[in-house]
Write an enzyme that holds these catalytic residues in place. Structure first.
Site, PDB file in Angstrom:
ATOM      1  N   ASP A   1      -2.414  -2.385   9.517  1.00 34.49           N
ATOM      2  CA  ASP A   1      -1.135  -3.030   9.210  1.00 34.49           C
ATOM      3  C   ASP A   1      -0.007  -2.505  10.093  1.00 34.49           C
ATOM      4  O   ASP A   1       0.703  -3.284  10.738  1.00 34.49           O
ATOM      5  CB  ASP A   1      -0.768  -2.821   7.741  1.00 34.49           C
ATOM      6  CG  ASP A   1      -1.681  -3.583   6.798  1.00 34.49           C
ATOM      7  OD1 ASP A   1      -2.790  -3.946   7.209  1.00 34.49           O
ATOM      8  OD2 ASP A   1      -1.277  -3.802   5.644  1.00 34.49           O
TER       9      ASP A   1
ATOM     10  N   ASP B   1       6.722  -1.091  -3.398  1.00 31.03           N
ATOM     11  CA  ASP B   1       7.106  -0.157  -2.341  1.00 31.03           C
ATOM     12  C   ASP B   1       8.232  -0.675  -1.462  1.00 31.03           C
ATOM     13  O   ASP B   1       9.058   0.095  -0.979  1.00 31.03           O
ATOM     14  CB  ASP B   1       5.885   0.198  -1.480  1.00 31.03           C
ATOM     15  CG  ASP B   1       5.026   1.276  -2.113  1.00 31.03           C
ATOM     16  OD1 ASP B   1       5.519   1.948  -3.044  1.00 31.03           O
ATOM     17  OD2 ASP B   1       3.875   1.451  -1.691  1.00 31.03           O
TER      18      ASP B   1
ATOM     19  N   SER C   1      -7.651  -1.431  -1.711  1.00 27.57           N
ATOM     20  CA  SER C   1      -6.371  -1.030  -1.149  1.00 27.57           C
ATOM     21  C   SER C   1      -6.018   0.311  -1.773  1.00 27.57           C
ATOM     22  O   SER C   1      -5.899   0.420  -3.002  1.00 27.57           O
ATOM     23  CB  SER C   1      -5.299  -2.077  -1.482  1.00 27.57           C
ATOM     24  OG  SER C   1      -4.027  -1.624  -1.078  1.00 27.57           O
TER      25      SER C   1
ATOM     26  N   ARG D   1       7.714   7.818  -2.002  1.00 27.55           N
ATOM     27  CA  ARG D   1       8.516   6.910  -1.187  1.00 27.55           C
ATOM     28  C   ARG D   1       9.909   7.449  -0.852  1.00 27.55           C
ATOM     29  O   ARG D   1      10.384   7.259   0.276  1.00 27.55           O
ATOM     30  CB  ARG D   1       8.616   5.537  -1.851  1.00 27.55           C
ATOM     31  CG  ARG D   1       7.281   4.821  -2.049  1.00 27.55           C
ATOM     32  CD  ARG D   1       6.319   5.065  -0.922  1.00 27.55           C
ATOM     33  NE  ARG D   1       5.101   4.284  -1.009  1.00 27.55           N
ATOM     34  CZ  ARG D   1       3.945   4.656  -0.495  1.00 27.55           C
ATOM     35  NH1 ARG D   1       3.862   5.848   0.110  1.00 27.55           N
ATOM     36  NH2 ARG D   1       2.879   3.901  -0.573  1.00 27.55           N
TER      37      ARG D   1
END
Length: 408
Positions: free
Chosen positions: A16, A127, A181, A98
């Site tokens: 990605d 996210d 994932s 994060r």
């Protein structure tokens, strides 16, 4: 956005973000700076440097940093002082990572003269919110590029085709890699997608990477002792450790004994329900132990107030408001409560269970055996006082009952 000259990308080196790197160069015609954080995900981060160089990134524009100690010390530990759990079960492993990544991206952008930041979060997940709320809180005028909300590469097949067309090397993982994932850091590893999208389907046993199944855990229980100073673990079995060392060792112990598996359907901030599986062995131990040491060192009303505030605190972390004034205000209150949270907790780890078997605080304990005893207490507590206490607390209910009787 056409005037963007330099963008700092949160870069893992995977499919990605490698596609995003090339896409940023082609679409925005800007200089790209890559930032790769080691927060204990268990994979080598140095290959990201080689990948970035192969995509034309200058060596001075590649940042790879070991943030494990900062992650646990400044994010995980403060969160566990609050005993934070989202929706009664989730220990916020992805959520708490994060704000640190966002902070470092902004710091790097400031250092290199970047005018934009970018991330690889999808338009369906939490996210994107967590990253971007952090960006704007720390650099209000920053420009944010979220490719998943702009491009049409909305499937793995399209991403692979783009990579092949543009000569992006996507190395195959051993044994074909995982079908899930996944997101990992020192606090947890998460699994989503494929068979897990059916909430009725049981996860396959070979999905779990950090923990043995409780059925296959050792038949012999293991005892450990955790030392606390101001609400934080400072030693395991008498051996002083840094925050990252503590969590690493608790992950090892918890994984060995099948502790910390979770299978939930959670409510995402963007509005949908999502099924996810998590392994948080060290965090599960930490939560149980922290509540145990607080049970003898916190005043009753302080403990109850913390429990009332905790769901709000957990929601703020989950939804990306780590840098908000309300989270920081709550943190100040929570941290103030931890001044007396000192001592030790002894735990028994056995087949998926964390069992508290002892706790002690030599200087800050509020547990008085002379008062709590069922034996003769030497006059420390007057039993007759309870009668007036009960009658006063019953007064409003007696008044209401009498009124009901009068109404017939």
């Amino acid at each position: 956005m056409s005037d963007i000259k330099k963008v700092v990308l949160a870069y893992s080196g995977g499919l990605d973000t490698s596609v995003i790197l090339k896409w940023l160069q082609d679409v925005y015609h800007c200089e790209v700076v890559t930032f790769t954080a080691d927060i204990g995900q268990g994979e080598e981060v140095e290959p990201a440097r080689k990948k970035a160089v192969s995509l034309g990134i200058k060596p001075e524009n590649i940042f790879i940093e070991d943030l494990r100690e900062e992650f646990v010390r400044d994010y995980v530990y403060p969160m566990f002082r609050a005993n934070a759990i989202y929706e009664g079960e989730y220990l916020l492993g992805t959520s708490i990572a994060r704000p640190l990544i966002a902070k470092r991206q902004i710091e790097i952008a400031n250092a290199v003269g970047g005018d934009a930041v970018s991330h690889g979060a999808t338009g369906k997940g939490n996210d994107q919110v967590r990253f971007e709320l952090g960006y704007y809180a720390l650099k209000p005028d920053v420009k944010v590029i979220a490719p998943w909300r702009e491009w049409d590469l909305l499937s793995r097949e399209k991403l692979l085709a783009y990579a092949e067309t543009h000569g992006i090397d996507i190395s195959k993982k051993k044994n074909g890699g995982s079908p899930y994932s996944m997101d990992a850091n020192l606090l947890h590893i998460s699994y989503e997608g494929t068979v897990l999208e059916n909430p009725a389907a049981e996860p396959e046993e070979d999905m779990w990477l950090w923990t043995v199944s409780p059925e296959n855990a050792p038949d012999q229980a293991e005892y450990i002792e955790l030392s606390y100073e101001k609400g934080d673990i400072t030693a395991i079995n008498g051996v002083a450790m840094t925050p990252a060392q503590v969590l690493t060792e608790l992950n090892r112990l918890g994984g060995k004994h099948g502790i910390g598996r979770l299978d939930i359907v959670e409510n995402r901030y963007v509005g949908m329900k999502s099924r996810g599986c998590y392994e948080t062995p060290g965090g599960t131990i930490m939560l149980k132990a922290h509540r145990a040491i607080e049970s003898i060192t916190l005043d009753r009303e302080v403990a109850h107030l913390k429990d009332e505030l905790m769901p709000k605190y957990a929601q703020l972390v989950y939804t990306g408001y780590w840098w908000s004034p309300e989270r920081q205000m709550l943190q100040g209150l929570i941290d103030a409560s931890q001044a007396t949270v000192n001592g030790w907790v002894r735990l028994k780890l056995y087949k998926g269970n964390v069992i508290v078997v002892g706790r002690e605080s030599k200087t800050d304990s509020l547990f008085d055996p002379n008062i709590a005893t069922f034996d003769e207490d030497g006059g420390a507590y007057n039993h007759a006082d309870a009668a007036g206490f009960i009658r006063l607390n019953a007064l409003r209910m007696r008044i209401a009952a009498n009124a009901k009787l009068k109404r017939g």
